[in-house]
Design a protein around this motif. Structure first.
Motif, mmCIF file in Angstrom:
data_model
loop_
_atom_site.group_PDB
_atom_site.id
_atom_site.type_symbol
_atom_site.label_atom_id
_atom_site.label_comp_id
_atom_site.label_asym_id
_atom_site.label_seq_id
_atom_site.Cartn_x
_atom_site.Cartn_y
_atom_site.Cartn_z
ATOM 1 N N LEU A 111 -5.974 -4.111 4.490
ATOM 2 C CA LEU A 111 -6.191 -5.462 3.969
ATOM 3 C C LEU A 111 -5.800 -5.568 2.503
ATOM 4 O O LEU A 111 -5.295 -6.607 2.057
ATOM 5 C CB LEU A 111 -7.646 -5.866 4.164
ATOM 6 N N GLU A 112 -6.021 -4.506 1.750
ATOM 7 C CA GLU A 112 -5.638 -4.500 0.337
ATOM 8 C C GLU A 112 -4.134 -4.694 0.185
ATOM 9 O O GLU A 112 -3.679 -5.516 -0.625
ATOM 10 C CB GLU A 112 -6.083 -3.172 -0.279
ATOM 11 N N LEU A 113 -3.365 -3.976 0.982
ATOM 12 C CA LEU A 113 -1.906 -4.098 0.921
ATOM 13 C C LEU A 113 -1.426 -5.402 1.545
ATOM 14 O O LEU A 113 -0.442 -5.993 1.101
ATOM 15 C CB LEU A 113 -1.253 -2.914 1.638
ATOM 16 N N PHE A 114 -2.132 -5.854 2.537
ATOM 17 C CA PHE A 114 -1.762 -7.080 3.234
ATOM 18 C C PHE A 114 -1.908 -8.311 2.339
ATOM 19 O O PHE A 114 -1.016 -9.158 2.288
ATOM 20 C CB PHE A 114 -2.641 -7.220 4.475
ATOM 21 N N GLY A 115 -3.019 -8.397 1.596
ATOM 22 C CA GLY A 115 -3.309 -9.654 0.952
ATOM 23 C C GLY A 115 -3.557 -9.660 -0.540
ATOM 24 O O GLY A 115 -3.849 -10.722 -1.094
ATOM 25 N N ASN A 116 -3.448 -8.527 -1.226
ATOM 26 C CA ASN A 116 -3.756 -8.477 -2.654
ATOM 27 C C ASN A 116 -2.497 -8.300 -3.496
ATOM 28 O O ASN A 116 -1.678 -7.424 -3.223
ATOM 29 C CB ASN A 116 -4.700 -7.320 -2.974
ATOM 30 N N GLN A 168 12.718 1.942 -1.648
ATOM 31 C CA GLN A 168 12.845 2.728 -2.872
ATOM 32 C C GLN A 168 12.124 2.046 -4.032
ATOM 33 O O GLN A 168 11.531 2.707 -4.894
ATOM 34 C CB GLN A 168 14.325 2.922 -3.209
ATOM 35 N N ALA A 169 12.148 0.722 -4.054
ATOM 36 C CA ALA A 169 11.500 -0.027 -5.135
ATOM 37 C C ALA A 169 9.983 0.039 -5.063
ATOM 38 O O ALA A 169 9.297 -0.366 -6.001
ATOM 39 C CB ALA A 169 11.958 -1.480 -5.102
ATOM 40 N N TRP A 170 9.436 0.540 -3.942
ATOM 41 C CA TRP A 170 7.984 0.694 -3.828
ATOM 42 C C TRP A 170 7.472 1.962 -4.490
ATOM 43 O O TRP A 170 6.260 2.115 -4.655
ATOM 44 C CB TRP A 170 7.574 0.729 -2.355
ATOM 45 N N ARG A 171 8.383 2.850 -4.843
ATOM 46 C CA ARG A 171 7.943 4.100 -5.467
ATOM 47 C C ARG A 171 7.307 3.798 -6.819
ATOM 48 O O ARG A 171 7.781 2.946 -7.581
ATOM 49 C CB ARG A 171 9.122 5.060 -5.652
ATOM 50 N N ALA A 172 6.214 4.487 -7.131
ATOM 51 C CA ALA A 172 5.486 4.226 -8.373
ATOM 52 C C ALA A 172 6.352 4.449 -9.599
ATOM 53 O O ALA A 172 6.109 3.873 -10.665
ATOM 54 C CB ALA A 172 4.239 5.105 -8.433
ATOM 55 N N ILE A 179 3.481 -8.163 -11.404
ATOM 56 C CA ILE A 179 3.135 -9.268 -10.511
ATOM 57 C C ILE A 179 2.068 -10.166 -11.111
ATOM 58 O O ILE A 179 2.018 -11.367 -10.805
ATOM 59 C CB ILE A 179 2.694 -8.744 -9.123
ATOM 60 N N ALA A 180 1.217 -9.652 -11.995
ATOM 61 C CA ALA A 180 0.212 -10.508 -12.631
ATOM 62 C C ALA A 180 0.895 -11.613 -13.437
ATOM 63 O O ALA A 180 0.502 -12.785 -13.382
ATOM 64 C CB ALA A 180 -0.707 -9.672 -13.520
ATOM 65 N N ASP A 181 1.944 -11.244 -14.189
ATOM 66 C CA ASP A 181 2.680 -12.242 -14.963
ATOM 67 C C ASP A 181 3.463 -13.171 -14.046
ATOM 68 O O ASP A 181 3.489 -14.395 -14.259
ATOM 69 C CB ASP A 181 3.631 -11.533 -15.927
ATOM 70 N N PRO A 244 0.302 -3.055 -9.467
ATOM 71 C CA PRO A 244 1.033 -4.074 -8.703
ATOM 72 C C PRO A 244 1.217 -3.678 -7.243
ATOM 73 O O PRO A 244 1.503 -2.518 -6.931
ATOM 74 C CB PRO A 244 2.383 -4.148 -9.421
ATOM 75 N N ASN A 245 1.053 -4.638 -6.370
ATOM 76 C CA ASN A 245 1.376 -4.438 -4.956
ATOM 77 C C ASN A 245 2.864 -4.720 -4.789
ATOM 78 O O ASN A 245 3.284 -5.861 -4.579
ATOM 79 C CB ASN A 245 0.541 -5.365 -4.083
ATOM 80 N N ARG A 246 3.662 -3.685 -4.890
ATOM 81 C CA ARG A 246 5.116 -3.826 -4.873
ATOM 82 C C ARG A 246 5.640 -4.320 -3.531
ATOM 83 O O ARG A 246 6.777 -4.798 -3.449
ATOM 84 C CB ARG A 246 5.771 -2.489 -5.236
ATOM 85 N N THR A 247 4.825 -4.210 -2.481
ATOM 86 C CA THR A 247 5.300 -4.649 -1.164
ATOM 87 C C THR A 247 5.409 -6.166 -1.072
ATOM 88 O O THR A 247 5.976 -6.679 -0.104
ATOM 89 C CB THR A 247 4.372 -4.145 -0.045
ATOM 90 N N LEU A 248 4.871 -6.890 -2.053
ATOM 91 C CA LEU A 248 4.974 -8.351 -2.051
ATOM 92 C C LEU A 248 6.251 -8.847 -2.721
ATOM 93 O O LEU A 248 6.485 -10.051 -2.791
ATOM 94 C CB LEU A 248 3.764 -8.968 -2.756
#
Length: 454
Positions: A111-116, A168-172, A179-181, A244-248
Motif C-alpha cells: 500500500l505504501e508503494l501503491f498510494g504514497n 533503472q530510474a528506480w534505483r536509489a 516528488i514533494a516539490d 521519493p516514491n520513484r515508481t510514480l
C-alpha cells in the motif's frame, strides 16, 4: 487517453489538471473478473484496459484460488498507454508474491508503494533491489521470481527499452526525483488563486465528492486533506515518510519554452497522476463480507450530527490486501477473529515457515500469466487473436474502446465486459457522472452489448 474519454464520453471541459495524464490507480473497488467463472476445466483470457493498478488481478487470482480452480489457466492481458505503468504493475505483483516478507509487512509495503508519494527509507532500498530483479526480467532473464508469471513477449523491443530505463530510474542511486516539490507545483497549478485557501478547496471536494458517496466516507476528511497536501495516503504507526516514491514517475510530452530549441517537443519526467480522487477508491471504500467485517464498516452515532465511521480507508485497504494475499498464500479465506481487528486473522499462519509460504504462492500462480500491452490501444488490440478474450474490464479512461472494432473483434461471443463507473471521480459534478454512465450505456447498446446488471 483521458482526452479521448472527454471527447467521446464525458463531453466536458478538460479534467487533466486534476486527474493527470496517467492513471496510477483506479477509481472503483476491486472486482473478481472471473465471476462467474469459466466452464469447469476451461482456461480464460482477461483483458484489462488502462486499469491503473493490479487490484483486479490480485482479487481475481485470490478468488480463483478459493474456488479451487488454481489449475485452470488464466491470462491477464493488461494494456497501458504508458510503459512506466507496466513497470509499476510488475513491481506491485512482485511485492504481493514476496514470500520472504511476513504478510502484515507485505500488505503495508504494498500500500505504501501503491498510494504514497513519499515512502520510508527502507522501502526505497527495497524498491531499488527489486528494480534490479525486474531489469533482469525485462532483458529476458529468469532470475526474477515473476519470470514464470510475467510474459513480456507482446511488448515491442522499443517498449522493453523504455521499461528497462524506467526500472533503472528506480534505483536509489539514480537521478534525484523531488516528488514533494513536483507535488506542490501540481497543487499550485491546479488550485491557482485558491492555493492560499487550499484546505477549504480540499474540504469542498471531499464533501461534494468522496465524502458524499457510499463508502467514500471511510476516507476521513483529515486523511483526504493530508493526501491532497502531501501525496501520502497510507501511514502505518510511527514511521517517517521522507523518501521519493520513484515508481510514480512518468513522462508526458511538453514543449520547450526558452532557448534556441524553443517550441521543440520534449518528454518531461514528473508526477503526472491524479491529484483529486486519491488511491483510496480501489481498495479503501468497500470490502467483501466475512467474519466481523460489519464491525470494520460500522458507523458511530448514526443519524446524529456526530455520525462518523469507527474505522477508516487505511484499515479497509489493509484488510482487502491482506485478504487477497492470505487467500493466495493459503487457499483459505481470511477471517478476522475479533471485531474490527484487521490483523486478528493472522494467527492462522503462526505455524507456517517461509518455505511453506513460497510453495503455496507458487501453487496459486500455477497457470497464471500476466501479459502487458503498451502503446496506442487500437494497434495493441488489433494484434490479439480474434475471439480470444473471455472477459474484459474498461476503466473510465478506456470507455471509448466500446467503439473500437479491434476491441470488439478480440471478444469471444458472450464475453463479459465490465465498465468502470464515474461515481468516485471527484472532479466531475453529479450531473457529469450521470452523463458519463449514461453515455457508456448508450455506447454499449449501440454496439451490440447487452446490459446484464448495474
Amino acid at each position: 487517453s483521458l482526452r479521448d474519454t472527454e471527447r467521446l464520453v464525458w463531453n466536458t471541459s478538460s479534467r487533466s489538471d486534476a486527474l493527470g495524464q496517467h492513471a496510477l490507480w483506479g477509481f472503483s473497488p476491486a472486482r473478481d473478473l472471473l465471476d462467474p467463472p469459466p466452464a469447469a476445466g476451461g482456461g480464460a483470457t482477461v483483458l484489462l484496459a488502462s486499469p491503473g493498478d493490479v487490484r483486479h488481478v490480485l482479487k481475481t487470482i485470490a478468488a480463483r484460488r478459493l474456488r479451487g480452480g488454481a489449475k485452470a489457466p488464466v491470462t491477464f492481458l493488461v494494456h497501458e498507454t504508458s510503459v512506466e505503468l507496466v513497470a509499476r504493475h510488475l513491481l506491485l505483483l512482485r511485492v504481493a508474491f514476496d514470500w520472504e516478507l511476513p504478510l502484515r509487512q507485505r500488505a503495508a509495503v504494498w500500500l505504501e508503494l501503491f498510494g504514497n508519494a513519499l515512502v520510508q527509507e527502507r522501502t526505497e532500498t527495497y524498491v531499488s533491489r527489486l528494480a534490479a530483479e525486474l531489469l533482469d526480467l525485462a532483458s529476458g532473464g529468469d532470475a526474477c521470481d515473476l519470470a514464470d508469471v510475467a510474459d513480456l513477449g507482446r511488448l515491442k523491443f522499443r517498449d522493453r527499452d523504455v521499461l528497462a530505463a524506467g526500472l533503472q530510474a528506480w534505483r536509489a542511486s539514480s537521478a534525484p526525483f523531488d516528488i514533494a516539490d513536483l507535488w506542490d507545483r501540481r497543487v499550485r497549478a491546479h488550485l491557482g488563486t485558491r492555493y492560499d485557501a487550499a484546505d477549504g478547496s480540499f474540504d469542498w471536494d471531499y464533501r461534494k465528492g468522496l465524502g458524499s458517496q457510499a463508502g467514500g466516507d471511510l476516507v476521513h476528511l483529515k486523511q483526504y486533506r493530508h493526501w491532497r497536501r502531501t501525496g501520502v495516503a497510507f501511514e502505518f504507526g510511527d514511521q517517517t515518510y521522507a523518501r521519493p516514491n520513484r515508481t510514480l514517475a512518468t513522462f508526458v510530452e511538453g514543449r520547450l519554452t526558452r532557448g534556441k530549441d524553443r517550441g521543440l517537443k520534449k518528454e518531461v519526467r514528473g508526477y503526472w497522476g491524479d491529484m483529486a480522487v486519491g488511491p483510496f477508491a480501489g481498495l479503501g471504500v468497500a470490502c467483501d463480507a466475512g467474519p466481523h467485517v460489519d464491525a470494520l464498516l460500522e458507523v458511530a452515532d448514526r443519524g446524529h450530527a456526530t455520525e462518523q465511521r469507527k474505522h477508516n480507508a487505511t484499515e479497509v485497504a489493509v484488510y482487502n490486501v491482506l485478504s487477497y494475499l492470505f487467500a493466495i498464500e493459503t487457499g483459505a479465506p481470511y477471517a478476522m477473529t475479533r471485531p474490527g481487528d484487521i490483523f486478528s486473522g493472522l494467527g492462522a499462519l503462526k505455524d507456517r515457515d517461509a518455505v511453506a509460504h513460497a510453495e503455496h504462492i507458487v501453487e496459486s500462480l500455477d497457470g497464471v500469466a500476466f501479459a502487458p500491452l503498451a502503446g496506442p490501444a487500437d494497434a495493441a488490440l488489433a494484434r490479439l487473436a480474434p475471439g480470444s478474450v473471455d472477459a474484459a474490464y474498461l476503466s473510465v479512461n478506456a470507455a471509448q474502446l466500446l467503439e473500437s472494432p479491434a476491441f470488439r473483434a478480440a471478444l469471444k461471443p458472450g464475453a463479459a465486459v465490465t465498465a468502470e463507473k464515474a461515481r468516485l471521480v471527484v472532479p466531475l459534478t453529479d450531473q457529469e457522472k450521470r452523463t458519463f454512465d449514461g453515455k457508456v450505456r448508450d455506447l454499449a447498446k449501440a454496439h451490440g452489448f447487452a446490459e446484464a446488471h448495474d
